[in-house]
Design an enzyme around this catalytic site. Sequence first.
Site, PDB file in Angstrom:
ATOM      1  N   HIS A  39      26.058  42.793  32.296  1.00  0.00           N
ATOM      2  CA  HIS A  39      25.013  41.789  32.565  1.00  0.00           C
ATOM      3  C   HIS A  39      23.612  42.333  32.222  1.00  0.00           C
ATOM      4  CE1 HIS A  39      28.382  39.715  34.402  1.00  0.00           C
ATOM      5  NE2 HIS A  39      28.680  40.877  34.941  1.00  0.00           N
ATOM      6  N   GLU A  98      24.335  42.396  40.684  1.00  0.00           N
ATOM      7  CA  GLU A  98      25.261  43.205  39.886  1.00  0.00           C
ATOM      8  C   GLU A  98      24.546  43.926  38.751  1.00  0.00           C
ATOM      9  OE1 GLU A  98      28.515  41.029  38.182  1.00  0.00           O
ATOM     10  OE2 GLU A  98      29.403  42.825  37.270  1.00  0.00           O
ATOM     11  N   HIS A 154      31.019  47.303  35.855  1.00  0.00           N
ATOM     12  CA  HIS A 154      30.755  46.038  36.561  1.00  0.00           C
ATOM     13  C   HIS A 154      30.950  46.207  38.066  1.00  0.00           C
ATOM     14  CE1 HIS A 154      30.556  43.149  33.131  1.00  0.00           C
ATOM     15  NE2 HIS A 154      31.017  44.227  32.512  1.00  0.00           N
ATOM     16  N   GLU A 214      35.479  47.832  37.743  1.00  0.00           N
ATOM     17  CA  GLU A 214      34.929  46.928  38.766  1.00  0.00           C
ATOM     18  C   GLU A 214      34.784  47.742  40.044  1.00  0.00           C
ATOM     19  OE1 GLU A 214      33.867  43.875  38.493  1.00  0.00           O
ATOM     20  OE2 GLU A 214      34.925  42.881  36.844  1.00  0.00           O
TER      21      GLU A 214
HETATM   22 ZN   LIG Z   1      30.396  41.659  35.819  1.00  0.00          ZN
END
Ligand SMILES: [Zn+2]
Length: 255
Positions: A10, A24, A79, A142
Amino acid sequence: MAKIYLDPGHGGTDPGAAANGLQEKVLTLKIALKTRDILNRDYEGHSIRMSRTTDKTVSLTARTNDANSWGADYFVSIHINAGGGTGYEDYIYNGSVSNNTITYRDKLHAEVMKQVDFRNRGKKRANFHVLRQSSMPAVLTENGFIDTTADANKLKSDAYLDRIALGHANGIAQALGLKRKSGGGDGKQGYVEVITPSLWTYNTANWDDRAVIVNQGEVFTVARDKFKVGNGYMYQLKSGLYITASTQYVRYYTK
Ligand SMILES: [Zn+2]
């Protein structure tokens, strides 16, 4: 020269997931920058390129095109999860992948799990753009759930982000067979002796991440020569722990 591509998820107009006062895009950038700095501090024989080093908008296509044209050997996309679960998981492409993709992911997964106390959600596969469109082994991690209070509280700690980054750096280094920088300069082995009654060691190169107390007279083998941490200096020890390099507390010698 191994080429490492770090991709903080992002950025810019795309904040990614947001909850508990966290975004995030901010966390992924912090973890990626820390991972870069640890790789450069502890290892040699590599170069690093990043999809972004600031809060800017970068399309998924721009990220994979950049890594492909640079000729990266390993693509690591970072992420933070969302959706009400808890823990750490990582992904490789769910189509056909090289054997290296599988072994690189196994090493990254193992090294991250060594450093964090997130629940282990396992090794997964998915059809994500960055995994599908990159022409080298690619893994997407993640790191906890931003919308789960327990995970968010961990992600609010800078020392915890250091640990996530250390796991990423060590996993990447192992996959690519990077050489650890040696301590002691001049090719001689360095040692530190504790010269104060008692002294903290640290889990990471972070003055807040205290590990165990060591005592006067104890001697430790130095793995990494002294380097700047905040306003002071640390050595990394062969055990993996860190200790102050202040001559008020330790005596350094080689033999
Ligand atoms: Zn993400």
